[in-house]
Enzyme design. Structure first.
Site, short mmCIF file in Angstrom:
data_model
loop_
_atom_site.label_atom_id
_atom_site.label_comp_id
_atom_site.label_asym_id
_atom_site.label_seq_id
_atom_site.Cartn_x
_atom_site.Cartn_y
_atom_site.Cartn_z
N LYS A 19 0.85 -1.19 0.00
CA LYS A 19 0.00 0.00 0.00
C LYS A 19 0.89 1.24 0.00
O LYS A 19 1.90 1.29 0.71
CB LYS A 19 -0.90 -0.02 1.23
CG LYS A 19 -1.95 1.08 1.30
CD LYS A 19 -2.85 0.88 2.53
CE LYS A 19 -3.96 1.91 2.62
NZ LYS A 19 -4.83 1.70 3.82
N SER A 50 -9.71 1.75 2.95
CA SER A 50 -8.87 2.50 2.05
C SER A 50 -7.84 1.66 1.30
O SER A 50 -7.28 2.14 0.31
CB SER A 50 -8.13 3.59 2.83
OG SER A 50 -7.26 3.01 3.78
N SER A 101 -9.72 -0.57 7.16
CA SER A 101 -9.20 -0.41 5.80
C SER A 101 -8.53 -1.62 5.19
O SER A 101 -8.25 -1.62 3.99
CB SER A 101 -8.23 0.76 5.74
OG SER A 101 -8.94 1.95 5.59
N1 GLN Z 1 -12.99 4.08 6.62
C1 GLN Z 1 -12.33 4.48 7.81
C2 GLN Z 1 -11.92 5.94 7.72
O1 GLN Z 1 -12.18 6.51 6.72
C3 GLN Z 1 -11.14 3.61 8.09
C4 GLN Z 1 -9.96 3.97 7.30
C5 GLN Z 1 -8.76 3.13 7.64
O2 GLN Z 1 -8.88 2.08 8.28
N2 GLN Z 1 -7.60 3.61 7.27
O3 GLN Z 1 -11.37 6.49 8.61
#
Ligand code: GLN
Length: 472
Positions: free
Chosen positions: A74, A149, A173
């Site tokens: 990532k 994400s 994410s």
């Molecule tokens: N969807 C969550 C957020 O937007 C989690 C994102 C993540 O785990 N990096 O904060």
């Protein structure tokens, strides 16, 4: 999908070579560019050399534990000499001088980094639409989001562009995109994997996670990258895990969602979940319904803490030390205005607000109290149960654009993943069937801190049961 485990057996038997495996993945990346899974692919010539060296090691009998494993990383995880953008304009041309500990450990074990995957900018999002490099598409249906994400990492595994991928999980994410793309996604215990080299979003919640096509591949990678790291003061002072190979173990007592919590799920997710719980009961597992925290309390707690920490962490992008520098009378304002996307700006504003004097007690301090409450709530669940089973996402994959105008609807999609981050416990997504439109649905397993080994074992047993759910 291809597993490293199978490849390795074939390689050891002399039937397949690392160079061929690499070419296959490069070809897959090339022919599926429209999915937009990668931001940067590593230099093919260097990759070929690395694959040749891996082949030589196999031939000489000196192959390391992950020799020839092709990994996608990532793009918020630092890679020496390969740009690391966080899918943000502000780091568009940033090339780190060091590897994250997880990456460095993978390389030392013989893995090859094929490239850097797309994500929501600074890992903020649940659909991978918040990327300065464009949205990522779901390989099961390109009109749908892959989740976020770590959307690029999930797609890279699901569309066979690598053996495994690293992601990061602050509030789901790794698990949610894994669910949307039909792959395995592990978020380990907070502190299990060093965060050194993971670009900080919300430091008390962030954890590197693993996306893969099989439990054994997930376990093999965890065993290599986990363990204490003096570079990260929050890394747990523990030996690396020893979870590979994963055996099967039936849980005796499983906590499941009660009717009220289930009512918050979309119908097909609810039905799938109910069918799985029924199957567990038939197999002799004692399933006990538990109440889930109210969504407004849980989601609010997460978004207060995550944005507060983000506003502080992101203060370092000022156009002076590194990254983008915009021209203007006020360099800092000009750089941040031009460099950050909409969602990142929204979070910085929210976070600054909840930390400001006068609101600190009303929001931030209260959220910290609620966080303690959720950790205690888990302790009660695990006092009577081996495992907590819940959907990974209350909704199946949604269409691109569908939730973009409604941040609250987007935040609510994180309902079932954020509590594990608040309580620092490990959790895993398993593919658990599909909707009528053949879009993947995931199921999530959670256990107490540092119990990854038994988490994998229950996961193995559950995967065996799913075949029976389909037959029923
Ligand atoms: N969807 C969550 C957020 O937007 C989690 C994102 C993540 O785990 N990096 O904060």
């Amino acid at each position: 999908m291809r597993t490293y485990e199978t490849f390795r057996k074939e390689r050891e038997a002399g039937r397949r070579r690392c160079v061929e495996e690499l070419e296959h993945f490069l070809q897959q990346i090339q022919s599926q560019q429209h999915l937009n899974a990668f931001i940067t692919v590593a230099d093919p010539e260097q990759l070929r050399q690395q694959a040749e060296q891996a082949d030589e090691r196999f031939e000489r009998g000196t192959a390391r534990p992950l020799e020839g494993l092709i990994v996608a990383v990532k793009d918020n995880i630092s890679t020496q000499g390969i740009r690391t953008t966080c899918a943000s304009k502000i780091l568009e041309n940033f090339v780190p001088v060091y590897d994250a500990t997880a990456v460095q450990r993978l390389k030392t074990a013989g893995a090859i980094v094929i490239g850097k995957t797309n994500l929501d900018e600074f890992a903020m999002g649940s659909s991978n639409e918040n990327s300065a490099f464009g949205a990522v598409r779901n390989p099961h249906n390109e009109a749908y989001v892959p989740g976020g994400s770590s959307g690029g990492s999930a797609v890279a595994v699901a569309a066979e562009m690598c053996h495994v991928a690293l992601g990061s999980d602050t509030g789901g994410s790794v698990r949610q995109p894994a669910a949307f793309c039909g792959v395995i996604g592990l978020k380990p215990t907070y502190g299990r994997i060093s965060r050194f080299g993971l670009v900080a979003f919300a430091s008390s919640l962030d954890q590197i996670g693993i996306l893969a096509a099989s439990l054994n591949d997930t376990a093999a990678v965890l065993d290599v990258i986990s363990g204490y790291d003096p570079h990260d003061s929050t890394s747990a002072p523990l030996e690396p895990t020893a979870t590979f190979p994963v055996e099967s173990r039936m849980p005796a007592r499983v906590a499941v969602l009660d009717e009220q919590a289930l009512a918050q799920c979309e119908e097909q997710v609810r039905q799938r979940y109910a069918a799985i719980v029924e199957q567990l009961q038939r197999a002799g597992v004692q399933c006990t319904p538990v109440a889930f925290p109210a969504s407004d309390a849980l989601v609010a707690t997460y978004y207060i803490i995550a944005t507060a920490e983000a506003s502080s962490n992101l203060a370092r992008y000022d156009g002076i030390r590194y990254g983008l520098r915009a021209e203007g009378e006020d360099i800092i304002t000009a750089t941040r205005s031009a460099g950050f996307g909409m969602e990142v700006k929204r979070r910085i504003m929210l976070g600054t607000y909840v930390l400001s004097s006068g609101y600190y007690d009303a929001y931030y301090r209260k959220a910290l109290k609620a966080r303690r409450f959720f950790a205690e709530w888990y302790e009660k669940i695990f006092a009577d149960n081996d495992l907590f089973l819940l959907p990974t996402s209350p909704v199946p994959p949604f269409r691109l654009g569908e939730r973009l105008q409604d941040p609250i609807a987007m935040y609510l999609a994180d309902l079932f993943t954020i509590s594990a981050n608040l309580a620092a416990i490990p959790a895993i997504n398993l593919p658990a069937g599909t909707t009528a439109d053949r879009l993947p649905i995931g199921i999530q397993l959670q256990v107490p801190k540092f119990q990854e080994k038994v988490l994998f074992q229950y996961a193995r047993w559950l995967l065996q049961q799913f075949a029976d759910v389909d037959a029923a």
